[in-house]
Scaffold this motif. Structure first.
Motif, PDB file in Angstrom:
ATOM      1  N   ALA A   1     -14.632  -0.633  -1.892  1.00  0.00           N
ATOM      2  CA  ALA A   1     -13.439  -0.587  -2.751  1.00  0.00           C
ATOM      3  C   ALA A   1     -13.831  -0.577  -4.229  1.00  0.00           C
ATOM      4  CB  ALA A   1     -12.532  -1.777  -2.451  1.00  0.00           C
TER       5      ALA A   1
ATOM      6  N   LEU B   1       0.833  -1.207   0.000  1.00  0.00           N
ATOM      7  CA  LEU B   1       0.000   0.000   0.000  1.00  0.00           C
ATOM      8  C   LEU B   1       0.865   1.253   0.000  1.00  0.00           C
ATOM      9  CD1 LEU B   1      -2.872  -0.956   2.494  1.00  0.00           C
ATOM     10  CD2 LEU B   1      -3.130  -0.441   0.067  1.00  0.00           C
TER      11      LEU B   1
ATOM     12  N   LEU C   1     -10.621   1.732   4.112  1.00  0.00           N
ATOM     13  CA  LEU C   1     -11.239   0.408   4.055  1.00  0.00           C
ATOM     14  C   LEU C   1     -11.496  -0.159   5.441  1.00  0.00           C
ATOM     15  CD1 LEU C   1      -9.316  -1.221   1.072  1.00  0.00           C
ATOM     16  CD2 LEU C   1     -11.695  -0.473   1.125  1.00  0.00           C
TER      17      LEU C   1
ATOM     18  N   LEU D   1      -6.808  -5.693  -3.403  1.00  0.00           N
ATOM     19  CA  LEU D   1      -7.767  -4.998  -2.536  1.00  0.00           C
ATOM     20  C   LEU D   1      -8.581  -5.985  -1.712  1.00  0.00           C
ATOM     21  CD1 LEU D   1      -9.071  -2.059  -4.760  1.00  0.00           C
ATOM     22  CD2 LEU D   1      -7.606  -1.917  -2.737  1.00  0.00           C
TER      23      LEU D   1
ATOM     24  N   GLN E   1      -5.207  -5.898  -9.268  1.00  0.00           N
ATOM     25  CA  GLN E   1      -5.676  -4.846  -8.355  1.00  0.00           C
ATOM     26  C   GLN E   1      -6.844  -5.335  -7.512  1.00  0.00           C
ATOM     27  OE1 GLN E   1      -6.470  -1.637 -11.089  1.00  0.00           O
ATOM     28  NE2 GLN E   1      -4.418  -0.779 -10.881  1.00  0.00           N
TER      29      GLN E   1
END
Length: 285
Positions: free
Chosen positions: A84, A38, A50, A189, A185
């Motif tokens: 997200a 991150l 998140l 996530l 991605q």
């Protein structure tokens, strides 16, 4: 010898301390590498967003099943993943940047979650949801955290090379295999969300991101390359867990905040004395 007994006795004498330590160690191994990535992707505040975004799903699970960690965990995972995905859609289809879209969604999620918990529960229940109850973790929650940690490490190992390329040179990955960029991605996530859900079980929604991001930020001041940084982040996370639990035991402090405060102290030490860009090291040069 006396110091050794002071450090070891809480974990030898009390089962709840052993369970808390195992859960924190497992979370340190799986969550801190995600925090490093991150940071590399300049998405450190996304992790914080998140961690708040899981609250409405956890609150719905609480309304349905009470303080069932499984129900709250599943609800939190669905809510965090939904936020997200929605934030990504908004940032791609509008002029709003990704960080701004995350901020809009997570603030609403936090307010909605607190409202839902308050409808049925007491202020004590709300505190447990927001700040966790690590010393009350049972074998079922421990099994859930351990399973999440194990699966996360396996998946992270599978996508490691692609994730490194995407973190340092996303354009190359987009040109060479553009269809896989969104997949990588999305998986990344999802791993972040599921580890925040595991952290929510023991540290609460407001504290779970601390054990993910603070050791990762500290490791950046000590690691000479990415594998070295990942290993140092894990070790700092585990050290923070041990220090925080011992500190909370002898000082009668809440365990979750004590762990995050320990990680914060190590972060400040790293900022000052870190061999890779620490303030004092840089001033000497």
């Amino acid at each position: 010898m006396m110091l050794f007994h002071l450090l070891v006795d809480p974990f030898v004498q009390f089962g709840f301390m052993r369970r808390a330590l195992i859960a924190c160690l497992a979370l340190s191994i799986s969550a801190t590498p995600l925090g490093v990535f991150l940071l590399l992707r300049r998405m450190s505040l996304v992790g914080d967003a998140l961690s708040h975004a899981v609250l409405p799903g956890a609150a719905i699970g609480y309304l349905i099943s009470g303080m069932s960690l499984v129900a709250m965990g599943v609800g939190g995972f669905i809510a965090g993943l939904a936020v997200a995905m929605l934030s990504g859609v908004v940032s791609r289809r509008t002029q709003l940047k990704e960080d701004a879209s995350f901020a809009g969604f997570y603030l609403g999620s936090l307010a909605l979650g607190v409202t839902l918990v308050s409808l049925k529960g007491s202020s004590v229940d709300l505190l447990h949801v927001l700040f966790g109850s690590i010393l009350a973790i049972d074998s079922h929650a421990l099994l859930m955290v351990g399973s999440i940690s194990s699966v996360s490490m396996i998946i992270l190992a599978c996508i490691y090379r692609a994730l490194v390329i995407e973190s340092f040179d996303a354009l190359f990955l987009r040109v060479s295999s553009g269809k896989w960029l969104a997949v990588i991605q999305g998986i990344f996530l999802a791993l972040v969300v599921v580890n925040l859900v595991a952290g929510f079980q023991i540290l609460g929604t407001l504290m779970s991101v601390g054990l993910m991001m603070l050791p990762a930020a500290s490791a950046r001041f000590w690691g000479r390359d990415l594998p070295h940084t990942l290993l140092i982040a894990m070790l700092i996370g585990m050290l923070s867990s041990v220090i925080g639990l011992i500190w909370s035991y002898y000082a009668s402090l809440p365990a979750g905040p004590a762990i995050v405060l320990s990680a914060n102290v190590i972060f400040f030490i790293s900022v000052l004395f870190g061999t890779r860009g620490g303030m004092l090291t840089a001033s000497r040069r």
